[in-house]
Design a protein around this motif. Structure first.
Motif, PDB file in Angstrom:
ATOM      1  N   ARG A 181       0.834  -1.210   0.000  1.00  0.00           N
ATOM      2  CA  ARG A 181       0.000   0.000   0.000  1.00  0.00           C
ATOM      3  C   ARG A 181       0.863   1.252   0.000  1.00  0.00           C
ATOM      4  NH1 ARG A 181      -3.769  -2.139   4.232  1.00  0.00           N
ATOM      5  NH2 ARG A 181      -5.639  -2.754   3.114  1.00  0.00           N
ATOM      6  N   GLY A 184       1.778   3.184  -3.036  1.00  0.00           N
ATOM      7  CA  GLY A 184       0.717   3.850  -3.793  1.00  0.00           C
ATOM      8  C   GLY A 184      -0.096   2.853  -4.611  1.00  0.00           C
TER       9      GLY A 184
ATOM     10  N   ARG B  45       2.255   6.228  10.732  1.00  0.00           N
ATOM     11  CA  ARG B  45       1.190   5.326  10.276  1.00  0.00           C
ATOM     12  C   ARG B  45      -0.149   6.066  10.197  1.00  0.00           C
ATOM     13  NH1 ARG B  45       2.072   0.033  10.305  1.00  0.00           N
ATOM     14  NH2 ARG B  45      -0.013  -0.475  11.040  1.00  0.00           N
ATOM     15  N   VAL B  48      -0.284   8.351   6.940  1.00  0.00           N
ATOM     16  CA  VAL B  48      -0.558   7.668   5.669  1.00  0.00           C
ATOM     17  C   VAL B  48      -1.757   6.725   5.746  1.00  0.00           C
ATOM     18  CG1 VAL B  48       1.792   7.853   4.806  1.00  0.00           C
ATOM     19  CG2 VAL B  48       1.149   5.858   6.158  1.00  0.00           C
ATOM     20  N   LEU B  50      -2.575   4.177   7.789  1.00  0.00           N
ATOM     21  CA  LEU B  50      -2.453   2.756   8.125  1.00  0.00           C
ATOM     22  C   LEU B  50      -3.052   2.427   9.496  1.00  0.00           C
ATOM     23  CD1 LEU B  50       1.106   1.749   6.806  1.00  0.00           C
ATOM     24  CD2 LEU B  50      -1.102   1.152   5.840  1.00  0.00           C
ATOM     25  N   THR B  70      -4.813   4.667   1.978  1.00  0.00           N
ATOM     26  CA  THR B  70      -3.366   4.815   1.940  1.00  0.00           C
ATOM     27  C   THR B  70      -2.827   5.083   0.539  1.00  0.00           C
ATOM     28  OG1 THR B  70      -3.163   3.370   3.844  1.00  0.00           O
ATOM     29  CG2 THR B  70      -1.199   3.648   2.483  1.00  0.00           C
ATOM     30  N   HIS B  71      -3.274   4.295  -0.446  1.00  0.00           N
ATOM     31  CA  HIS B  71      -2.667   4.454  -1.771  1.00  0.00           C
ATOM     32  C   HIS B  71      -2.948   5.833  -2.359  1.00  0.00           C
ATOM     33  CE1 HIS B  71      -6.652   2.768  -2.897  1.00  0.00           C
ATOM     34  NE2 HIS B  71      -6.519   3.534  -3.956  1.00  0.00           N
ATOM     35  N   ILE B  74      -0.529   8.342  -0.680  1.00  0.00           N
ATOM     36  CA  ILE B  74       0.805   8.187  -1.268  1.00  0.00           C
ATOM     37  C   ILE B  74       0.855   8.896  -2.628  1.00  0.00           C
ATOM     38  CG2 ILE B  74       2.453   6.490  -2.192  1.00  0.00           C
ATOM     39  CD1 ILE B  74       2.228   6.431   0.861  1.00  0.00           C
ATOM     40  N   ARG B  75      -0.208   8.768  -3.382  1.00  0.00           N
ATOM     41  CA  ARG B  75      -0.212   9.357  -4.729  1.00  0.00           C
ATOM     42  C   ARG B  75      -0.252  10.881  -4.713  1.00  0.00           C
ATOM     43  NH1 ARG B  75      -4.188   5.022  -7.833  1.00  0.00           N
ATOM     44  NH2 ARG B  75      -2.935   3.211  -7.302  1.00  0.00           N
ATOM     45  N   VAL B  80       7.094   6.763   1.977  1.00  0.00           N
ATOM     46  CA  VAL B  80       7.469   6.273   3.299  1.00  0.00           C
ATOM     47  C   VAL B  80       8.589   5.256   3.181  1.00  0.00           C
ATOM     48  CG1 VAL B  80       6.663   5.133   5.401  1.00  0.00           C
ATOM     49  CG2 VAL B  80       5.069   6.516   4.043  1.00  0.00           C
ATOM     50  N   LEU B  99       8.577  -0.883  -8.092  1.00  0.00           N
ATOM     51  CA  LEU B  99       7.323  -0.748  -7.341  1.00  0.00           C
ATOM     52  C   LEU B  99       7.246   0.614  -6.662  1.00  0.00           C
ATOM     53  CD1 LEU B  99       6.763  -4.298  -5.861  1.00  0.00           C
ATOM     54  CD2 LEU B  99       5.536  -3.164  -7.696  1.00  0.00           C
ATOM     55  N   ALA B 101       8.128   3.243  -7.939  1.00  0.00           N
ATOM     56  CA  ALA B 101       7.700   4.177  -8.986  1.00  0.00           C
ATOM     57  C   ALA B 101       6.430   3.687  -9.669  1.00  0.00           C
ATOM     58  CB  ALA B 101       8.817   4.326 -10.013  1.00  0.00           C
ATOM     59  N   TYR B 102       5.573   3.016  -8.926  1.00  0.00           N
ATOM     60  CA  TYR B 102       4.416   2.329  -9.518  1.00  0.00           C
ATOM     61  C   TYR B 102       3.574   3.219 -10.418  1.00  0.00           C
ATOM     62  CZ  TYR B 102       0.890  -1.336  -9.741  1.00  0.00           C
ATOM     63  OH  TYR B 102       0.041  -2.327 -10.166  1.00  0.00           O
ATOM     64  N   LYS B 103       3.402   4.477 -10.021  1.00  0.00           N
ATOM     65  CA  LYS B 103       2.479   5.335 -10.770  1.00  0.00           C
ATOM     66  C   LYS B 103       3.190   6.201 -11.810  1.00  0.00           C
ATOM     67  CE  LYS B 103      -1.211   3.981 -10.082  1.00  0.00           C
ATOM     68  NZ  LYS B 103      -2.221   3.777 -11.136  1.00  0.00           N
ATOM     69  N   LEU B 104       4.484   5.998 -11.987  1.00  0.00           N
ATOM     70  CA  LEU B 104       5.232   6.834 -12.919  1.00  0.00           C
ATOM     71  C   LEU B 104       5.258   6.217 -14.329  1.00  0.00           C
ATOM     72  CD1 LEU B 104       6.059   8.441 -10.470  1.00  0.00           C
ATOM     73  CD2 LEU B 104       8.440   8.192 -11.096  1.00  0.00           C
ATOM     74  N   ARG B 146      13.753   3.320  -2.653  1.00  0.00           N
ATOM     75  CA  ARG B 146      12.437   2.938  -3.152  1.00  0.00           C
ATOM     76  C   ARG B 146      11.417   4.043  -2.870  1.00  0.00           C
ATOM     77  NH1 ARG B 146       9.854  -2.145  -0.211  1.00  0.00           N
ATOM     78  NH2 ARG B 146       9.843  -0.574   1.432  1.00  0.00           N
TER      79      ARG B 146
END
Lengths: 294, 233
Positions: A181, A184, B45, B48, B50, B70-71, B74-75, B80, B99, B101-104, B146
């Motif tokens: 999570r 993101g 926690r 974000v 949690l 949470t996601h 983060i976006r 974290v 991971l 950079a998941y949204k990049l 990361r």
């Protein structure tokens, strides 16, 4: 036993094993992420078989009906997660397990109420029903296609799991929900994808199963489901490659033992359970399982 | 940039955070120090999403993110590096960074990757290695790297020095300062109060779920109470 019969049985075993493998993958994937034995997974075979029957009834073309049935079953798998498992994400694992058993009964009995208990014949398309002769062996082409289709689907799945971003997120989630999570990543979507993939493979297995044993009834998924679960344990639950190996080994083992010792034919189904007990006693992590699962 | 106000969290019957407030200005290093069990990690926690909040508000860049999933938090541009590092042990170093950079997009990812490799050349040397086989220090660099992969505006670092050899701690802290100079805002949680206050612009001292003391890092370093309680004087 003649060589011909031996080869015939060998091919048969590989073919049945490939179907176990397809279904076992779904067990292992869901277990890998949720640490849940999805007892309703076997019933998806049955759902796929009914969907395919009606698909063929409507389109009278298996190349439309089968993919559609697979897709519908995949969506039902996702729906299962949404309705039966997602509300219990933070609940003790035993609650999930009970929910899974409930979902399984629900699917079986819902189909019993809607479609009745009388077995329906499965309309086997000619493409799969043809019989060919190779070196004196008379084999239905489905027997050969099943393992080939399985291998193709497994390669596709491995590509998704190991080379795509979503697949990497799935592997990450199988270890650590919270940190996944924190990247993101929408965890619920990744879990839904896991159910979608596992259910689609089970559906492909279910349709081929229905072509092999063309009697479709609401409880037809139970036995292959249990067998596939045993295959997943044999291969090392949580490990995709293990599930495939376990499936092939179980199918081959079942058929070959009966072929070599026909007096054991009645015990064919019991054999799988003997294997399960032996694995749990002597190698609980299965063939591919290490101390940790992936 | 980040405004936390009157944060309350209960764990079962325990009142873990009792009305925490803190604010992190853009471009700063802000640190949160305190003894074990003071609630430092809980603050992160809570920010974000949690842990469940029992009260309070969190505003990030003018937007209320209280109780968002949470996601989505983060976006918004928060990253974290969690306590205990939590690298994905079963994935390679490079996959861990991917991971992050998941949204990049792929192009953005390459750019970030180059930057993170320049900060931690060791990660590039070990990019195909499975993360579980890295040393503790390398895993810390990976967790930090990361977090940086997502192009964050704010990085939350939870105990980056925990369990590391002094030389490695120094390396990590140098990297924190460097990342900050290049524009990232940092909220640093530390038990190593000396190291944290030395690089921080501003600090908060947490005691049993409350902010006991706050002030510029250099001032806290000189403060009698801080010296007695956390610096072992």
């Amino acid at each position: 036993m003649t060589t011909t019969i031996f080869l015939q049985q060998l091919v048969n075993g590989i073919s049945v094993g490939s179907l176990y493998a397809l279904v076992a993958i779904g067990y292992t994937m869901v277990y890998g992420i949720l640490r849940l034995i999805n007892f309703a997974h076997g019933d998806l075979l049955m759902v796929a078989a009914y969907a395919a029957i009606f698909g063929i009834g409507i389109f009278s073309n298996p190349w439309i009906a089968f993919p559609l049935a697979i897709l519908i079953t995949g969506c039902i798998g996702v729906l299962l997660d949404r309705a039966a498992y997602r509300p219990l994400r933070n609940a003790p694992r035993i609650s999930l397990l009970i929910s899974a058993i409930g979902a399984s009964f629900l699917l079986e009995n819902l189909f019993l109420v809607i479609f009745g208990g009388v077995p329906r014949p499965f309309p086997r398309p000619d493409f799969f029903a043809r019989v060919i002769e190779i070196g004196g062996l008379r084999i239905q082409v489905l027997t050969i296609y099943a393992p080939l289709i399985t291998i193709l689907l497994v390669l596709g799945l491995l590509y998704i799991v190991y080379w795509t971003k979503a697949g990497k997120a799935m592997r990450a989630a199988s270890r650590d929900f919270e940190t996944t999570r924190l990247m993101g990543i929408n965890l619920d979507r990744i879990i839904a994808l896991t159910f979608l993939l596992g259910s689609c493979l089970a559906a492909a297995g279910g349709i081929m199963w229905a072509m092999k044993y063309p009697q479709v009834n609401p409880f037809m998924g139970i036995f292959p489901g249990i067998k596939a679960f045993i295959a997943a344990v044999l291969g090392g639950i949580g490990n995709i490659t293990g599930a495939v190996i376990g499936g092939f080994l179980l199918g081959l083992g079942e058929i070959m033992i009966v072929a070599l010792m026909p007096e054991l034919a009645q015990y064919r189904d019991a054999l799988a359970f003997v294997i399960l007990i032996l694995v749990l006693l002597f190698r609980p992590t299965g063939i591919m399982g290490e101390t940790t699962v992936e | 940039m980040l405004e936390v106000d009157d944060l309350h969290v209960y764990y079962g019957g325990i009142h873990a955070l009792k009305g925490i407030h803190l604010s992190v200005d853009e471009g700063r290093i802000v640190t949160l120090i305190g003894a074990n069990g003071a609630g430092k990690t809980t603050v992160i926690r809570a920010i974000v999403g949690l842990v469940k909040l029992n009260g309070g508000s969190i505003v990030f860049r003018g937007k209320d993110i209280t109780r968002h999933p949470t996601h989505q938090i983060i976006r918004q541009g928060i990253a974290v590096s969690p306590e205990g590092r939590h690298v994905f042990q079963n994935l390679s170093v490079l996959e861990n960074l991917e991971l992050g950079a998941y949204k990049l997009s792929t192009a953005e990812f390459r750019e970030q990757l180059e930057w993170v490799y320049s900060l931690f050349p060791r990660l590039e040397e070990r990019k195909i290695q499975v993360a579980g086989t890295l040393s503790g220090g390398e895993q810390q660099m990976l967790a930090f790297g990361r977090a940086l992969m997502s192009r964050p505006r704010l990085v939350l670092l939870d105990e980056p020095s925990l369990g590391l050899a002094p030389l490695v701690v120094e390396e990590v802290f140098r990297a924190i300062e460097q990342v900050n100079r290049q524009g990232a805002t940092i909220l640093l949680i530390e038990q190593n109060a000396m190291a944290a206050l030395t690089i921080a612009h501003y600090g908060y001292v947490l005691e049993t779920g409350k902010v006991a003391l706050e002030g510029p890092g250099a001032e806290l370093l000189k403060d009698e109470r801080v010296r007695n309680a956390y610096l072992g004087d």
